[in-house]
Design a protein around this motif. Structure first.
Motif, PDB file in Angstrom:
ATOM      1  N   PHE A  95       0.770  -1.667  -0.038  1.00 35.66           N
ATOM      2  CA  PHE A  95       0.310  -0.044  -0.246  1.00 35.66           C
ATOM      3  C   PHE A  95       0.985   1.523   0.055  1.00 35.66           C
ATOM      4  CE2 PHE A  95      -4.781  -1.413   1.847  1.00 35.66           C
ATOM      5  CZ  PHE A  95      -4.721  -2.803   0.641  1.00 35.66           C
ATOM      6  N   THR A  96       2.376   1.133  -0.406  1.00 32.24           N
ATOM      7  CA  THR A  96       2.500   2.282  -0.531  1.00 32.24           C
ATOM      8  C   THR A  96       3.806   2.216  -1.567  1.00 32.24           C
ATOM      9  OG1 THR A  96       4.928   1.220   0.626  1.00 32.24           O
ATOM     10  CG2 THR A  96       3.875   2.367   2.362  1.00 32.24           C
ATOM     11  N   ASP A  97       3.481   1.333  -2.560  1.00 31.13           N
ATOM     12  CA  ASP A  97       4.432   1.634  -3.330  1.00 31.13           C
ATOM     13  C   ASP A  97       3.536   0.379  -4.571  1.00 31.13           C
ATOM     14  OD1 ASP A  97       5.721   1.525  -6.113  1.00 31.13           O
ATOM     15  OD2 ASP A  97       7.421   1.486  -5.429  1.00 31.13           O
ATOM     16  N   THR A  98       2.970   0.633  -5.971  1.00 31.82           N
ATOM     17  CA  THR A  98       2.146  -0.603  -7.028  1.00 31.82           C
ATOM     18  C   THR A  98       3.186  -0.840  -8.032  1.00 31.82           C
ATOM     19  OG1 THR A  98       1.690   1.032  -8.501  1.00 31.82           O
ATOM     20  CG2 THR A  98      -0.257   1.156  -6.904  1.00 31.82           C
ATOM     21  N   VAL A  99       4.311  -1.161  -7.686  1.00 34.01           N
ATOM     22  CA  VAL A  99       5.961  -1.532  -8.491  1.00 34.01           C
ATOM     23  C   VAL A  99       6.714  -2.525  -7.897  1.00 34.01           C
ATOM     24  CG1 VAL A  99       7.024  -1.246 -10.655  1.00 34.01           C
ATOM     25  CG2 VAL A  99       4.807   0.350  -9.983  1.00 34.01           C
ATOM     26  N   VAL A 100       6.524  -3.654  -7.463  1.00 37.29           N
ATOM     27  CA  VAL A 100       7.430  -4.640  -7.294  1.00 37.29           C
ATOM     28  C   VAL A 100       8.797  -4.537  -8.630  1.00 37.29           C
ATOM     29  CG1 VAL A 100       7.911  -7.080  -6.800  1.00 37.29           C
ATOM     30  CG2 VAL A 100       5.935  -6.314  -5.963  1.00 37.29           C
ATOM     31  N   ARG A 101       9.886  -3.802  -7.632  1.00 44.06           N
ATOM     32  CA  ARG A 101      10.937  -3.897  -8.549  1.00 44.06           C
ATOM     33  C   ARG A 101      12.097  -4.858  -8.520  1.00 44.06           C
ATOM     34  NH1 ARG A 101       9.992   1.653 -10.177  1.00 44.06           N
ATOM     35  NH2 ARG A 101       8.800   2.131  -8.495  1.00 44.06           N
ATOM     36  N   TYR A 102      11.744  -5.642 -10.108  1.00 51.00           N
ATOM     37  CA  TYR A 102      13.122  -6.051 -10.756  1.00 51.00           C
ATOM     38  C   TYR A 102      14.560  -6.479 -10.012  1.00 51.00           C
ATOM     39  CZ  TYR A 102      15.510  -9.979 -13.462  1.00 51.00           C
ATOM     40  OH  TYR A 102      15.898 -10.760 -13.956  1.00 51.00           O
ATOM     41  N   ASN A 103      15.087  -5.140  -9.632  1.00 54.98           N
ATOM     42  CA  ASN A 103      16.270  -5.017  -9.462  1.00 54.98           C
ATOM     43  C   ASN A 103      16.505  -4.990  -7.946  1.00 54.98           C
ATOM     44  OD1 ASN A 103      17.204  -4.702 -12.229  1.00 54.98           O
ATOM     45  ND2 ASN A 103      17.337  -2.457 -12.224  1.00 54.98           N
ATOM     46  N   ARG A 104      15.505  -4.935  -7.270  1.00 56.29           N
ATOM     47  CA  ARG A 104      14.810  -4.644  -6.178  1.00 56.29           C
ATOM     48  C   ARG A 104      15.318  -6.191  -5.128  1.00 56.29           C
ATOM     49  NH1 ARG A 104      13.896  -0.792  -2.316  1.00 56.29           N
ATOM     50  NH2 ARG A 104      14.555  -2.156  -0.858  1.00 56.29           N
ATOM     51  N   ILE A 105      14.790  -7.407  -5.983  1.00 58.11           N
ATOM     52  CA  ILE A 105      14.473  -8.509  -6.023  1.00 58.11           C
ATOM     53  C   ILE A 105      15.930  -8.992  -6.173  1.00 58.11           C
ATOM     54  CG2 ILE A 105      13.078 -11.360  -6.584  1.00 58.11           C
ATOM     55  CD1 ILE A 105      11.623  -8.657  -4.879  1.00 58.11           C
ATOM     56  N   LEU A 106      17.202  -8.841  -7.104  1.00 56.92           N
ATOM     57  CA  LEU A 106      17.629  -9.048  -7.611  1.00 56.92           C
ATOM     58  C   LEU A 106      18.516  -8.932  -6.408  1.00 56.92           C
ATOM     59  CD1 LEU A 106      19.926  -8.529 -11.328  1.00 56.92           C
ATOM     60  CD2 LEU A 106      20.613  -8.034  -8.610  1.00 56.92           C
ATOM     61  N   GLY A 107      18.873  -7.726  -5.872  1.00 57.31           N
ATOM     62  CA  GLY A 107      19.719  -7.723  -4.702  1.00 57.31           C
ATOM     63  C   GLY A 107      19.353  -7.989  -3.736  1.00 57.31           C
ATOM     64  N   LEU A 108      18.261  -8.434  -3.343  1.00 55.32           N
ATOM     65  CA  LEU A 108      17.797  -9.606  -1.950  1.00 55.32           C
ATOM     66  C   LEU A 108      18.793 -10.666  -2.661  1.00 55.32           C
ATOM     67  CD1 LEU A 108      13.576  -9.098  -1.663  1.00 55.32           C
ATOM     68  CD2 LEU A 108      15.607  -7.761  -0.723  1.00 55.32           C
ATOM     69  N   LEU A 109      18.762 -10.917  -3.940  1.00 62.21           N
ATOM     70  CA  LEU A 109      19.081 -12.271  -3.998  1.00 62.21           C
ATOM     71  C   LEU A 109      20.758 -12.103  -3.698  1.00 62.21           C
ATOM     72  CD1 LEU A 109      18.996 -15.407  -4.795  1.00 62.21           C
ATOM     73  CD2 LEU A 109      18.744 -14.397  -7.151  1.00 62.21           C
ATOM     74  N   LEU A 110      21.368 -10.953  -4.239  1.00 64.37           N
ATOM     75  CA  LEU A 110      22.600 -11.178  -3.893  1.00 64.37           C
ATOM     76  C   LEU A 110      22.613 -10.838  -2.862  1.00 64.37           C
ATOM     77  CD1 LEU A 110      23.633  -9.197  -7.413  1.00 64.37           C
ATOM     78  CD2 LEU A 110      24.244 -11.632  -7.023  1.00 64.37           C
ATOM     79  N   GLY A 111      22.066 -10.055  -1.840  1.00 67.34           N
ATOM     80  CA  GLY A 111      22.332  -9.995  -0.321  1.00 67.34           C
ATOM     81  C   GLY A 111      22.876 -11.020   0.464  1.00 67.34           C
ATOM     82  N   ILE A 112      22.859 -12.286  -0.049  1.00 71.90           N
ATOM     83  CA  ILE A 112      22.465 -13.237   0.749  1.00 71.90           C
ATOM     84  C   ILE A 112      24.174 -13.887   0.217  1.00 71.90           C
ATOM     85  CG2 ILE A 112      22.152 -16.186   1.256  1.00 71.90           C
ATOM     86  CD1 ILE A 112      19.329 -14.905  -0.347  1.00 71.90           C
ATOM     87  N   GLU A 113      24.531 -14.196   1.285  1.00 72.58           N
ATOM     88  CA  GLU A 113      26.755 -14.567   1.182  1.00 72.58           C
ATOM     89  C   GLU A 113      26.751 -16.048   0.640  1.00 72.58           C
ATOM     90  OE1 GLU A 113      31.059 -14.635   4.505  1.00 72.58           O
ATOM     91  OE2 GLU A 113      28.861 -13.621   5.183  1.00 72.58           O
TER      92      GLU A 113
END
Length: 353
Positions: free
Chosen positions: A300-318
């Motif tokens: 309810f704050t943003d209507t777009v799920v950013r592909y690059n944010r998901i990418l960043g979450l994945l690469l943030g896993i050591e």
């Protein structure tokens, strides 16, 4: 404001105000008699500073003072809410499952649930509504975690929740109560305007957020779309409570529709290059946790799920060294979420390469 009112400063002012012919040296009678009073006055200034700090709503305000401040505007801290869901029992045909049957998760600190209605096993199974015995988000267990039956109930071979339990909420946090307080004082709610409907909905325990659609089907119509405290579609019980609450307060003639947000599951797939000794299932579980947290903040704050944010979450896993073919709902692009929907974590399918 009173940082300068230290014991030393107060004592010096008191010594300066004493007759000049008195001995004021350290260790003198005058010095020793005035020192305790200076200490007490310094403490009083500290408390006076707290009176000013705690008298105004702010993030550092202790809970009890925030409750008092919010109470002046008719706001009370929302109590915890018990998670709800369904449990499927399998066993002997005709076995009666009475209301109040206790089922639990299989773990050291088990979470207990109680059935809320009677049921009978037919065709090998019976699916029955249940609620957590204690309120709180801890009761929002994932599918398949409820596996045990307590007590002396016979005829049951297995039990399992096919879907996650939802809508459990902790006692309202200071952050949430403070935000509702700010909403009340900064956003005028009058005559059934948008902010009025928002306030009415958020007063119901278990409601985490609400989106108001004024005149959504013409003049005099209002639609409220609700999120639970864990930023998912709330239970039917919470929706009904909001309907009843708003119905008592709405302006005469207004036609109000209350709906739960429609969940849009995000299914993530990727081929991973992982560190030696790493476990692909553990990586997937870690990613699910990170994705769920991201989507909760997005709701309810943003209507777009950013592909690059998901990418960043994945690469943030050591343990993740690299990846290929990352897709969200089978596309390598942003995902648009309609205004009355909420994105939630769906399946996560990782393959080691």
């Amino acid at each position: 404001m009173f940082e300068q009112a230290t014991k030393q400063a107060i004592l010096q002012r008191m010594l300066d105000a004493s007759p000049a012919d008195l001995d004021k040296r350290q260790g003198s009678v005058t010095f020793d008699l005035l020192s305790p009073a200076a200490i007490e006055l310094a403490q009083a200034y500290i408390e006076l500073d707290n009176v000013l700090k705690f008298g105004f709503a702010n993030p550092d305000q202790p809970s009890r003072y925030l409750d008092l401040r919010a109470g002046e505007f008719g706001l009370t801290r929302r109590p915890s809410v018990k998670a709800e869901g369904e449990v499927t029992f399998k066993g002997a045909e005709g076995t009666v499952i009475p209301a109040g049957t206790i089922v639990t998760t299989d773990e050291e600190h088990a979470i207990l649930f109680a059935t809320t209605q009677d049921g009978t096993i037919k065709d090998g199974a019976a699916t029955i509504r249940a609620t957590a015995q204690e309120g709180g988000k801890r009761g929002n267990v994932a599918q398949g975690r409820i596996t045990l039956v307590t007590g002396d109930l016979t005829g049951v071979v297995s039990t399992r929740n096919a879907n996650a339990f939802v809508s459990g909420a902790d006692t309202e946090s200071d952050e949430s109560l403070l935000q509702r307080y700010f909403d009340r004082v900064r956003r005028p709610a009058t005559s059934g305007n948008i902010w009025h409907y928002r306030q009415w909905a958020l007063e119901v325990p278990g409601v985490g957020d609400v989106r108001v659609f004024p005149t959504w089907k013409g003049n005099g119509t209002v639609r409220l779309v609700l999120l639970s405290d864990d930023k998912r579609a709330p239970s039917d019980t919470i929706v009904l409570q909001v309907k009843e609450s708003v119905e008592e307060k709405r302006p005469v003639g207004a036609q109000v529709t209350v709906d739960k947000a429609i969940e849009t599951p995000l299914h993530v797939n990727a081929k991973l290059t992982i560190a030696k000794g790493s476990n692909i299932e553990a990586i997937a579980a870690d990613f699910k946790t990170k994705l769920t947290d991201y989507l909760e903040h997005l709701a309810f704050t943003d209507t777009v799920v950013r592909y690059n944010r998901i990418l960043g979450l994945l690469l943030g896993i050591e343990a993740v060294i690299d990846f290929d073919d990352l897709t969200i709902n089978n596309v390598a692009d942003n995902i648009e979420i309609p205004d009355d929907h909420v994105a939630v974590c769906g399946t996560v399918s990782f393959v080691a390469q």
